[in-house]
Design a protein around this motif. Structure first.
Motif, PDB file in Angstrom:
ATOM      1  N   GLN A 164       0.821  -1.207   0.000  1.00 24.02           N
ATOM      2  CA  GLN A 164       0.000   0.000   0.000  1.00 24.02           C
ATOM      3  C   GLN A 164       0.860   1.264   0.000  1.00 24.02           C
ATOM      4  O   GLN A 164       0.538   2.246  -0.675  1.00 24.02           O
ATOM      5  N   ILE A 165       1.957   1.241   0.749  1.00 20.63           N
ATOM      6  CA  ILE A 165       2.867   2.393   0.772  1.00 20.63           C
ATOM      7  C   ILE A 165       3.482   2.613  -0.601  1.00 20.63           C
ATOM      8  O   ILE A 165       3.536   3.747  -1.103  1.00 20.63           O
ATOM      9  N   LEU A 166       3.947   1.544  -1.227  1.00 21.54           N
ATOM     10  CA  LEU A 166       4.552   1.671  -2.559  1.00 21.54           C
ATOM     11  C   LEU A 166       3.560   2.262  -3.564  1.00 21.54           C
ATOM     12  O   LEU A 166       3.911   3.155  -4.345  1.00 21.54           O
ATOM     13  N   ILE A 167       2.333   1.769  -3.537  1.00 20.82           N
ATOM     14  CA  ILE A 167       1.323   2.279  -4.473  1.00 20.82           C
ATOM     15  C   ILE A 167       0.993   3.736  -4.163  1.00 20.82           C
ATOM     16  O   ILE A 167       0.884   4.570  -5.066  1.00 20.82           O
ATOM     17  N   PHE A 168       0.882   4.061  -2.875  1.00 16.51           N
ATOM     18  CA  PHE A 168       0.547   5.434  -2.493  1.00 16.51           C
ATOM     19  C   PHE A 168       1.615   6.417  -2.974  1.00 16.51           C
ATOM     20  O   PHE A 168       1.295   7.450  -3.571  1.00 16.51           O
ATOM     21  N   ILE A 169       2.896   6.113  -2.723  1.00 13.37           N
ATOM     22  CA  ILE A 169       3.939   7.085  -3.080  1.00 13.37           C
ATOM     23  C   ILE A 169       4.111   7.208  -4.595  1.00 13.37           C
ATOM     24  O   ILE A 169       4.664   8.190  -5.084  1.00 13.37           O
ATOM     25  N   THR A 170       3.590   6.226  -5.336  1.00 11.71           N
ATOM     26  CA  THR A 170       3.630   6.305  -6.795  1.00 11.71           C
ATOM     27  C   THR A 170       2.786   7.467  -7.305  1.00 11.71           C
ATOM     28  O   THR A 170       3.155   8.135  -8.271  1.00 11.71           O
ATOM     29  N   TYR A 171       1.675   7.732  -6.633  1.00 11.02           N
ATOM     30  CA  TYR A 171       0.682   8.664  -7.180  1.00 11.02           C
ATOM     31  C   TYR A 171       0.468   9.919  -6.344  1.00 11.02           C
ATOM     32  O   TYR A 171      -0.466  10.679  -6.627  1.00 11.02           O
ATOM     33  N   HIS A 172       1.320  10.149  -5.347  1.00  7.24           N
ATOM     34  CA  HIS A 172       1.125  11.322  -4.494  1.00  7.24           C
ATOM     35  C   HIS A 172       2.399  12.173  -4.385  1.00  7.24           C
ATOM     36  O   HIS A 172       3.497  11.698  -4.643  1.00  7.24           O
ATOM     37  N   LYS A 173       2.172  13.418  -4.005  1.00 10.72           N
ATOM     38  CA  LYS A 173       3.270  14.384  -3.919  1.00 10.72           C
ATOM     39  C   LYS A 173       4.287  13.954  -2.862  1.00 10.72           C
ATOM     40  O   LYS A 173       3.945  13.322  -1.857  1.00 10.72           O
ATOM     41  N   GLN A 177       3.772  14.297   0.849  1.00  9.59           N
ATOM     42  CA  GLN A 177       2.836  13.376   1.498  1.00  9.59           C
ATOM     43  C   GLN A 177       3.464  12.004   1.746  1.00  9.59           C
ATOM     44  O   GLN A 177       2.815  11.112   2.281  1.00  9.59           O
ATOM     45  N   CYS A 178       4.728  11.861   1.373  1.00 14.03           N
ATOM     46  CA  CYS A 178       5.381  10.546   1.418  1.00 14.03           C
ATOM     47  C   CYS A 178       6.418  10.446   2.527  1.00 14.03           C
ATOM     48  O   CYS A 178       7.515   9.921   2.332  1.00 14.03           O
ATOM     49  N   ASN A 179       6.070  10.973   3.689  1.00 16.48           N
ATOM     50  CA  ASN A 179       6.937  10.817   4.861  1.00 16.48           C
ATOM     51  C   ASN A 179       6.219   9.960   5.894  1.00 16.48           C
ATOM     52  O   ASN A 179       5.021   9.689   5.773  1.00 16.48           O
ATOM     53  N   VAL A 180       6.963   9.525   6.901  1.00 16.49           N
ATOM     54  CA  VAL A 180       6.424   8.574   7.882  1.00 16.49           C
ATOM     55  C   VAL A 180       5.185   9.118   8.581  1.00 16.49           C
ATOM     56  O   VAL A 180       4.178   8.417   8.732  1.00 16.49           O
ATOM     57  N   SER A 181       5.224  10.391   8.994  1.00 14.83           N
ATOM     58  CA  SER A 181       4.094  10.965   9.728  1.00 14.83           C
ATOM     59  C   SER A 181       2.825  10.958   8.896  1.00 14.83           C
ATOM     60  O   SER A 181       1.759  10.561   9.366  1.00 14.83           O
ATOM     61  N   HIS A 182       2.942  11.406   7.657  1.00 17.63           N
ATOM     62  CA  HIS A 182       1.749  11.470   6.816  1.00 17.63           C
ATOM     63  C   HIS A 182       1.257  10.072   6.464  1.00 17.63           C
ATOM     64  O   HIS A 182       0.044   9.821   6.468  1.00 17.63           O
ATOM     65  N   ALA A 230       1.483   7.385   8.200  1.00 19.46           N
ATOM     66  CA  ALA A 230       0.812   6.808   9.375  1.00 19.46           C
ATOM     67  C   ALA A 230      -0.638   7.296   9.452  1.00 19.46           C
ATOM     68  O   ALA A 230      -1.558   6.519   9.715  1.00 19.46           O
ATOM     69  N   LYS A 231      -0.849   8.598   9.206  1.00 21.16           N
ATOM     70  CA  LYS A 231      -2.215   9.131   9.207  1.00 21.16           C
ATOM     71  C   LYS A 231      -3.021   8.569   8.043  1.00 21.16           C
ATOM     72  O   LYS A 231      -4.189   8.233   8.191  1.00 21.16           O
ATOM     73  N   GLU A 232      -2.401   8.489   6.898  1.00 20.58           N
ATOM     74  CA  GLU A 232      -3.079   8.023   5.684  1.00 20.58           C
ATOM     75  C   GLU A 232      -3.656   6.624   5.873  1.00 20.58           C
ATOM     76  O   GLU A 232      -4.789   6.346   5.457  1.00 20.58           O
ATOM     77  N   PHE A 233      -2.878   5.738   6.509  1.00 20.68           N
ATOM     78  CA  PHE A 233      -3.309   4.347   6.650  1.00 20.68           C
ATOM     79  C   PHE A 233      -3.833   4.015   8.046  1.00 20.68           C
ATOM     80  O   PHE A 233      -4.083   2.854   8.359  1.00 20.68           O
ATOM     81  N   ASN A 234      -3.997   5.062   8.881  1.00 22.14           N
ATOM     82  CA  ASN A 234      -4.537   4.872  10.232  1.00 22.14           C
ATOM     83  C   ASN A 234      -3.771   3.819  11.023  1.00 22.14           C
ATOM     84  O   ASN A 234      -4.350   2.913  11.629  1.00 22.14           O
ATOM     85  N   VAL A 235      -2.440   3.923  10.969  1.00 25.97           N
ATOM     86  CA  VAL A 235      -1.573   3.042  11.753  1.00 25.97           C
ATOM     87  C   VAL A 235      -0.568   3.908  12.510  1.00 25.97           C
ATOM     88  O   VAL A 235      -0.485   5.119  12.297  1.00 25.97           O
ATOM     89  N   THR A 236       0.208   3.288  13.381  1.00 24.80           N
ATOM     90  CA  THR A 236       1.171   4.047  14.168  1.00 24.80           C
ATOM     91  C   THR A 236       2.422   4.380  13.347  1.00 24.80           C
ATOM     92  O   THR A 236       2.732   3.698  12.361  1.00 24.80           O
ATOM     93  N   LYS A 237       3.146   5.401  13.797  1.00 24.61           N
ATOM     94  CA  LYS A 237       4.409   5.758  13.133  1.00 24.61           C
ATOM     95  C   LYS A 237       5.414   4.607  13.176  1.00 24.61           C
ATOM     96  O   LYS A 237       6.090   4.349  12.175  1.00 24.61           O
ATOM     97  N   PRO A 238       5.547   3.892  14.325  1.00 25.80           N
ATOM     98  CA  PRO A 238       6.475   2.755  14.334  1.00 25.80           C
ATOM     99  C   PRO A 238       6.124   1.688  13.291  1.00 25.80           C
ATOM    100  O   PRO A 238       7.018   1.086  12.693  1.00 25.80           O
ATOM    101  N   THR A 239       4.828   1.462  13.065  1.00 26.79           N
ATOM    102  CA  THR A 239       4.411   0.488  12.045  1.00 26.79           C
ATOM    103  C   THR A 239       4.893   0.921  10.669  1.00 26.79           C
ATOM    104  O   THR A 239       5.428   0.120   9.891  1.00 26.79           O
ATOM    105  N   VAL A 240       4.709   2.205  10.352  1.00 23.66           N
ATOM    106  CA  VAL A 240       5.164   2.721   9.055  1.00 23.66           C
ATOM    107  C   VAL A 240       6.682   2.712   8.980  1.00 23.66           C
ATOM    108  O   VAL A 240       7.263   2.327   7.952  1.00 23.66           O
ATOM    109  N   SER A 241       7.340   3.112  10.065  1.00 23.44           N
ATOM    110  CA  SER A 241       8.811   3.127  10.086  1.00 23.44           C
ATOM    111  C   SER A 241       9.379   1.738   9.806  1.00 23.44           C
ATOM    112  O   SER A 241      10.341   1.587   9.042  1.00 23.44           O
ATOM    113  N   ASP A 242       8.772   0.716  10.419  1.00 19.28           N
ATOM    114  CA  ASP A 242       9.220  -0.666  10.181  1.00 19.28           C
ATOM    115  C   ASP A 242       9.024  -1.056   8.721  1.00 19.28           C
ATOM    116  O   ASP A 242       9.896  -1.682   8.112  1.00 19.28           O
ATOM    117  N   ALA A 243       7.866  -0.683   8.163  1.00 16.73           N
ATOM    118  CA  ALA A 243       7.584  -1.016   6.762  1.00 16.73           C
ATOM    119  C   ALA A 243       8.568  -0.318   5.837  1.00 16.73           C
ATOM    120  O   ALA A 243       9.110  -0.921   4.904  1.00 16.73           O
TER     121      ALA A 243
END
Length: 200
Positions: free
Chosen positions: A49-58, A61-66, A68-81
């Motif tokens: 989902q992250i790979l697809i999202f960053i393909t089509y967004h500015k 919007q492609c940093n860990v904080s954003h 995490a909000k986009e996918f309604n998960v924690t920052k550590p979850t996104v950081s690990d991914a």
């Protein structure tokens, strides 16, 4: 009788409960399709989902904080991914010019190839929708777009870029209008993810 949404007897007399149960089934279908693709290429669903999202967004919007909000998960979850995606050379860091600790991510060439392999995972859902008559699709989309807006307003969805929450949107006499496009918006033209979205 239990008034639970998940009680079939209650669903038979409560249409909104029946719709919620239906949305749960569709979310399960989405997860199944995503997991099938994830297993084939050895990534997790959130990584795809992250790979697809960053393909089509500015890029902003492609940093860990954003993300995490986009996918309604924690920052550590996104950081690990993101750590796994970096290790597999599927993404590259783009360091912030204003903060040396902050960075965004963009696709590498290998990441682009993975997106080409994976972004079609939801096509079976679209194929089934394509067999439903246009009027029903338009009504369904109108309901979904309003539901997404309402869930955002009560804090269930943390990010949305739909017309209803945009400063360019106005509604007069039940007619939607975009001040940026200077155009009336039929229900089918309401956007769920608008690149020009600006928060009110």
């Amino acid at each position: 009788m239990s008034k639970s949404i998940f009680n079939p007897d209650n669903q038979n007399i409560n249409l909104s409960a029946k719709i919620v149960a239906g949305l749960e089934r569709i979310s399960e279908a989405f997860k199944v399709l995503l997991w099938e693709k994830a297993k084939i290429i050895g990534l997790s669903p959130i990584q795809i989902q992250i790979l697809i999202f960053i393909t089509y967004h500015k890029l902003e919007q492609c940093n860990v904080s954003h993300l995490a909000k986009e996918f309604n998960v924690t920052k550590p979850t996104v950081s690990d991914a993101v750590r796994v995606l970096l290790k597999k050379s599927l993404v590259e860091k783009v360091m912030s010019s204003s903060d040396s600790r902050s960075y965004a991510i963009q696709l590498s060439t290998e990441g682009e190839n993975i997106v080409k392999e994976t972004e079609n995972f939801a096509v079976p859902l679209q194929n089934q929708l394509n067999q439903i008559e246009d009027k029903l699709l338009e009504d369904t989309f109108s309901t979904l777009s309003q539901l997404i807006h309402r869930l955002n307003k009560i804090g269930v969805l943390s990010v949305q870029r739909t017309c209803y929450s945009c400063k360019f949107y106005k509604n007069e006499n039940n007619i939607s209008y975009c001040n940026l496009l200077e155009s009336v918006l039929p229900n089918s033209d309401i956007r769920l993810d608008c690149p020009e979205f600006q928060e009110i």
